[in-house]
Design a protein around this motif. Structure first.
Motif, PDB file in Angstrom:
ATOM      1  N   ALA A 145      -4.974   6.007  15.617  1.00  0.00           N
ATOM      2  CA  ALA A 145      -4.482   6.325  14.266  1.00  0.00           C
ATOM      3  C   ALA A 145      -2.979   6.556  14.265  1.00  0.00           C
ATOM      4  CB  ALA A 145      -5.213   7.562  13.735  1.00  0.00           C
ATOM      5  N   LEU A 146      -2.458   7.250  15.268  1.00  0.00           N
ATOM      6  CA  LEU A 146      -1.013   7.488  15.338  1.00  0.00           C
ATOM      7  C   LEU A 146      -0.250   6.181  15.551  1.00  0.00           C
ATOM      8  CD1 LEU A 146      -0.874  10.731  17.504  1.00  0.00           C
ATOM      9  CD2 LEU A 146      -0.476  10.525  15.054  1.00  0.00           C
ATOM     10  N   ALA A 147      -0.762   5.353  16.462  1.00  0.00           N
ATOM     11  CA  ALA A 147      -0.092   4.077  16.721  1.00  0.00           C
ATOM     12  C   ALA A 147      -0.117   3.190  15.485  1.00  0.00           C
ATOM     13  CB  ALA A 147      -0.762   3.370  17.897  1.00  0.00           C
ATOM     14  N   ALA A 148      -1.282   3.097  14.817  1.00  0.00           N
ATOM     15  CA  ALA A 148      -1.396   2.254  13.629  1.00  0.00           C
ATOM     16  C   ALA A 148      -0.487   2.753  12.512  1.00  0.00           C
ATOM     17  CB  ALA A 148      -2.852   2.223  13.155  1.00  0.00           C
ATOM     18  N   ALA A 149      -0.398   4.077  12.344  1.00  0.00           N
ATOM     19  CA  ALA A 149       0.467   4.631  11.295  1.00  0.00           C
ATOM     20  C   ALA A 149       1.927   4.280  11.546  1.00  0.00           C
ATOM     21  CB  ALA A 149       0.292   6.142  11.228  1.00  0.00           C
ATOM     22  N   ALA A 150       2.371   4.378  12.796  1.00  0.00           N
ATOM     23  CA  ALA A 150       3.769   4.074  13.108  1.00  0.00           C
ATOM     24  C   ALA A 150       4.084   2.602  12.863  1.00  0.00           C
ATOM     25  CB  ALA A 150       4.066   4.448  14.559  1.00  0.00           C
ATOM     26  N   VAL A 151       3.209   1.707  13.323  1.00  0.00           N
ATOM     27  CA  VAL A 151       3.449   0.273  13.147  1.00  0.00           C
ATOM     28  C   VAL A 151       3.397  -0.097  11.670  1.00  0.00           C
ATOM     29  CG1 VAL A 151       2.602  -2.037  13.707  1.00  0.00           C
ATOM     30  CG2 VAL A 151       2.607  -0.256  15.456  1.00  0.00           C
ATOM     31  N   PHE A 152       2.466   0.494  10.939  1.00  0.00           N
ATOM     32  CA  PHE A 152       2.382   0.216   9.504  1.00  0.00           C
ATOM     33  C   PHE A 152       3.644   0.690   8.789  1.00  0.00           C
ATOM     34  CE2 PHE A 152       1.097   1.451   5.169  1.00  0.00           C
ATOM     35  CZ  PHE A 152       0.648   0.214   4.712  1.00  0.00           C
ATOM     36  N   GLY A 153       4.124   1.867   9.145  1.00  0.00           N
ATOM     37  CA  GLY A 153       5.363   2.349   8.530  1.00  0.00           C
ATOM     38  C   GLY A 153       6.544   1.447   8.822  1.00  0.00           C
ATOM     39  N   MET A 154       6.646   0.940  10.048  1.00  0.00           N
ATOM     40  CA  MET A 154       7.727   0.017  10.390  1.00  0.00           C
ATOM     41  C   MET A 154       7.636  -1.257   9.557  1.00  0.00           C
ATOM     42  SD  MET A 154       7.811   0.403  14.551  1.00  0.00           S
ATOM     43  CE  MET A 154       9.190  -0.742  14.711  1.00  0.00           C
ATOM     44  N   GLY A 155       6.419  -1.771   9.395  1.00  0.00           N
ATOM     45  CA  GLY A 155       6.249  -3.001   8.629  1.00  0.00           C
ATOM     46  C   GLY A 155       6.603  -2.831   7.170  1.00  0.00           C
ATOM     47  N   VAL A 156       6.171  -1.718   6.565  1.00  0.00           N
ATOM     48  CA  VAL A 156       6.480  -1.481   5.153  1.00  0.00           C
ATOM     49  C   VAL A 156       7.986  -1.325   4.959  1.00  0.00           C
ATOM     50  CG1 VAL A 156       6.167   0.124   3.234  1.00  0.00           C
ATOM     51  CG2 VAL A 156       4.224  -0.484   4.674  1.00  0.00           C
ATOM     52  N   ALA A 157       8.642  -0.622   5.885  1.00  0.00           N
ATOM     53  CA  ALA A 157      10.085  -0.446   5.758  1.00  0.00           C
ATOM     54  C   ALA A 157      10.822  -1.774   5.917  1.00  0.00           C
ATOM     55  CB  ALA A 157      10.576   0.559   6.810  1.00  0.00           C
ATOM     56  N   ARG A 158      10.304  -2.644   6.765  1.00  0.00           N
ATOM     57  CA  ARG A 158      10.936  -3.967   6.900  1.00  0.00           C
ATOM     58  C   ARG A 158      10.755  -4.781   5.620  1.00  0.00           C
ATOM     59  NH1 ARG A 158      12.167  -7.686  11.022  1.00  0.00           N
ATOM     60  NH2 ARG A 158      13.291  -9.377   9.970  1.00  0.00           N
ATOM     61  N   ALA A 159       9.595  -4.637   4.977  1.00  0.00           N
ATOM     62  CA  ALA A 159       9.355  -5.378   3.741  1.00  0.00           C
ATOM     63  C   ALA A 159      10.084  -4.766   2.556  1.00  0.00           C
ATOM     64  CB  ALA A 159       7.852  -5.436   3.459  1.00  0.00           C
ATOM     65  N   VAL A 160      10.234  -3.427   2.565  1.00  0.00           N
ATOM     66  CA  VAL A 160      10.929  -2.729   1.477  1.00  0.00           C
ATOM     67  C   VAL A 160      12.040  -1.894   2.109  1.00  0.00           C
ATOM     68  CG1 VAL A 160      10.678  -1.260  -0.558  1.00  0.00           C
ATOM     69  CG2 VAL A 160       8.721  -2.598   0.260  1.00  0.00           C
ATOM     70  N   PRO A 161      13.160  -2.495   2.443  1.00  0.00           N
ATOM     71  CA  PRO A 161      14.234  -1.800   3.177  1.00  0.00           C
ATOM     72  C   PRO A 161      15.040  -0.869   2.281  1.00  0.00           C
ATOM     73  CG  PRO A 161      14.895  -4.056   2.739  1.00  0.00           C
ATOM     74  CD  PRO A 161      13.486  -3.929   2.224  1.00  0.00           C
ATOM     75  N   SER A 162      14.455   0.264   1.935  1.00  0.00           N
ATOM     76  CA  SER A 162      15.128   1.251   1.087  1.00  0.00           C
ATOM     77  C   SER A 162      15.095   2.609   1.782  1.00  0.00           C
ATOM     78  CB  SER A 162      14.430   1.343  -0.270  1.00  0.00           C
ATOM     79  OG  SER A 162      14.887   2.462  -1.004  1.00  0.00           O
ATOM     80  N   VAL A 163      16.119   3.412   1.548  1.00  0.00           N
ATOM     81  CA  VAL A 163      16.154   4.754   2.140  1.00  0.00           C
ATOM     82  C   VAL A 163      15.047   5.634   1.567  1.00  0.00           C
ATOM     83  CG1 VAL A 163      18.608   4.675   2.658  1.00  0.00           C
ATOM     84  CG2 VAL A 163      17.855   5.479   0.405  1.00  0.00           C
ATOM     85  N   LEU A 164      14.471   5.251   0.446  1.00  0.00           N
ATOM     86  CA  LEU A 164      13.384   6.020  -0.151  1.00  0.00           C
ATOM     87  C   LEU A 164      12.025   5.690   0.459  1.00  0.00           C
ATOM     88  CD1 LEU A 164      14.402   5.825  -3.932  1.00  0.00           C
ATOM     89  CD2 LEU A 164      14.843   7.676  -2.299  1.00  0.00           C
ATOM     90  N   THR A 165      11.956   4.593   1.215  1.00  0.00           N
ATOM     91  CA  THR A 165      10.664   4.175   1.767  1.00  0.00           C
ATOM     92  C   THR A 165      10.069   5.209   2.719  1.00  0.00           C
ATOM     93  OG1 THR A 165      11.226   1.836   1.509  1.00  0.00           O
ATOM     94  CG2 THR A 165       9.470   2.383   3.064  1.00  0.00           C
ATOM     95  N   PRO A 166      10.796   5.735   3.723  1.00  0.00           N
ATOM     96  CA  PRO A 166      10.185   6.727   4.632  1.00  0.00           C
ATOM     97  C   PRO A 166       9.673   7.980   3.926  1.00  0.00           C
ATOM     98  CG  PRO A 166      12.166   5.810   5.607  1.00  0.00           C
ATOM     99  CD  PRO A 166      12.144   5.332   4.194  1.00  0.00           C
ATOM    100  N   PRO A 167      10.477   8.651   3.088  1.00  0.00           N
ATOM    101  CA  PRO A 167       9.921   9.849   2.436  1.00  0.00           C
ATOM    102  C   PRO A 167       8.767   9.538   1.494  1.00  0.00           C
ATOM    103  CG  PRO A 167      12.097   9.321   1.551  1.00  0.00           C
ATOM    104  CD  PRO A 167      11.900   8.478   2.755  1.00  0.00           C
ATOM    105  N   ALA A 168       8.843   8.379   0.829  1.00  0.00           N
ATOM    106  CA  ALA A 168       7.738   8.012  -0.064  1.00  0.00           C
ATOM    107  C   ALA A 168       6.448   7.824   0.723  1.00  0.00           C
ATOM    108  CB  ALA A 168       8.089   6.744  -0.836  1.00  0.00           C
TER     109      ALA A 168
END
Length: 467
Positions: A145-168
């Motif tokens: 679960a931890l590994a999947a969450a990290a990889v998913f977060g990286m992918g979403v940030a690459r698709a939506v490269p905004s400073v608001l993406t991580p806190p959202a």
């Protein structure tokens, strides 16, 4: 070459700090705070399964954090302005993405794994003799679960490269696991609070273990693994996607994983958290029985139990209990127990039995046999202080003690102090009556306790002098 690049990635990036945060934060919570996880038979270092469940309960903090840290890590190329430059490199995109994704996932899993290892060492050095393997998939799914969450977060940030993406993403994940998909643990079986059971199991967070006999079913492990693998695959696909069409196709793995998981995950609470049949299997020595999980307690309990049963027979005659059994039936917090006139129920989470040994254990068994309690007195359940006071009067008399032995309650309030004042008055009145009358009152309070009637136990023991 890849090993050297990976070492450089770990040395010069912020990825190691994520693993240190999981390790240090977990250690701070578990070791520096005197919480409920240190108490009872379901303490985090008491049994293997409860250790795995408590460390996985920590995912309520670390799963949203892993998504957010992964997203922050995924913005690295966009922040440095090298995204277009890397897009022109002939090296395949998946190879460029594999190393940072693997580094981030690896350090998170390593940090969590060290927390599990610390708990495992303490359980192994403890006095438990029950060593199941069912705790292993609980911890493995947590690491996934931890590994999947990290990889998913990286992918979403690459698709939506905004400073608001991580806190959202952190806020969304936190609301999801803490509110929408949360299980409640106060019922006999943990149940979902808001969403249906299958959807609630999309959260990798477990309830804080209240019963050491509880574990997760195999279908939960399998279904959550399918879902998390789909989540990780979508995250990695988003990380390497270059076009809008690729990003849309990246959603296929998570949708397929969710669909497969819904077909596997149990639809009701009874198929989710289940009693481990091997742990609950009774182990007996004559009339004294405990669960396999607590069989290390049987030798002393058997000796003291035989002495207690003899005393109970001397006091109650043919109406005395003939057996002692560890209570293993799940029940909701605050629920009435199912009492049996022929059996003394023992709950090792109760204050009277938690650390009792020697004569104190004999006294606790005699007290429970003479005045069985309808409500448990544990670290999670207050019980009735009047029951404890009546037990103290009855046990002191049965053991031939010349004075009342009170059971002090930490942080006792005015109500508790008043109950013990009443107990001392009842003891004085009870001790002044003839032996035949004393036996009659003990028999009366025993019957009243078995019926869970509302009669005041101390009033019965004191007779008309206490009215």
């Amino acid at each position: 070459m890849n090993a050297r690049v990976l070492r450089t990635e770990l040395r010069r990036s912020a990825a190691p700090w994520a693993g240190l945060l999981v390790l240090g934060g977990s250690a701070a919570v578990l070791f520096l705070i005197d919480g409920i996880w240190w108490r009872g038979t379901a303490g985090w270092t008491a049994q293997w399964t409860s250790m795995a469940m408590w460390t996985r309960w920590l995912l309520a903090f670390w799963w949203p954090l892993s998504v957010g840290v992964g997203a922050l890590y995924g913005l690295r190329d966009a922040r440095s302005g090298t995204a277009e430059l890397f897009g022109t490199v002939p090296k395949p995109a998946w190879r460029r993405a594999a190393l940072p994704a693997g580094a981030m996932a690896g350090v998170l899993v390593a940090g969590f794994g060290l927390v599990v290892a610390a708990g495992a060492v303490q359980v192994a050095l403890g006095d438990t003799g029950y060593r199941p393997l069912g705790w292993v998939p609980i911890s493995l799914v947590a690491a996934l679960a931890l590994a999947a969450a990290a990889v998913f977060g990286m992918g979403v940030a690459r698709a939506v490269p905004s400073v608001l993406t991580p806190p959202a993403l952190v806020v969304l994940a936190l609301v999801t696991v803490a509110v929408l998909l949360r299980f409640g643990g106060d019922d006999a079986m943990p149940r979902p609070i808001a969403a249906p059971n299958r959807l609630s199991l999309f959260s990798p967070v477990t309830v804080d273990p209240r019963e050491a006999l509880f574990t997760l079913s195999g279908s939960v492990h399998f279904g959550q693994t399918l879902w998390l693998l789909g989540l990780a695959a979508t995250g990695f696909a988003l990380l390497v996607a270059a076009t809008r069409r690729d990003r849309l196709l990246s959603l296929v793995p998570v949708l397929v994983g969710a669909a497969l998981a819904l077909g596997v995950l149990p639809g009701d609470a009874r198929g989710t958290y289940v009693v481990d049949p091997a742990a609950a299997r009774p182990v007996c020595d004559g009339p004294v029985c405990v669960t396999t999980m607590d069989r290390h307690r049987l030798p002393e309990l058997s000796v003291r139990g035989a002495e207690a049963l003899r005393i109970l027979h001397d006091v109650l005659g043919d109406r005395a209990p003939r057996a002692i059994r560890e209570e293993s039936e799940p029940r909701a917090l605050g629920d009435l127990r199912r009492l049996d006139a022929g059996t003394v129920l023992v709950d090792f989470d109760e204050r009277e039995f938690t650390r009792a040994s020697g004569r104190d254990l004999t006294r606790a068994l005699v007290a429970q046999g003479l005045v069985p309690t309808c409500y448990a007195r544990t670290d999670r359940e207050g019980g009735l202080v009047e029951d404890a006071a009546a037990q103290s009067v009855a046990a002191s008399w049965a053991l031939g003690e010349s004075a009342l032995v009170p059971v002090e309650t930490p942080g006792a309030g005015q109500y508790d102090r008043q109950a013990w004042d009443d107990a001392r008055a009842a003891w004085t009145a009870f001790a002044a009556t003839p032996p035949a009358e004393q036996r009659a009152r003990i028999a009366a309070v025993h019957d009243a306790a078995l019926s869970c009637s509302t009669d005041r136990r101390l009033t019965v023991l004191a007779g008309s002098e206490a009215r």
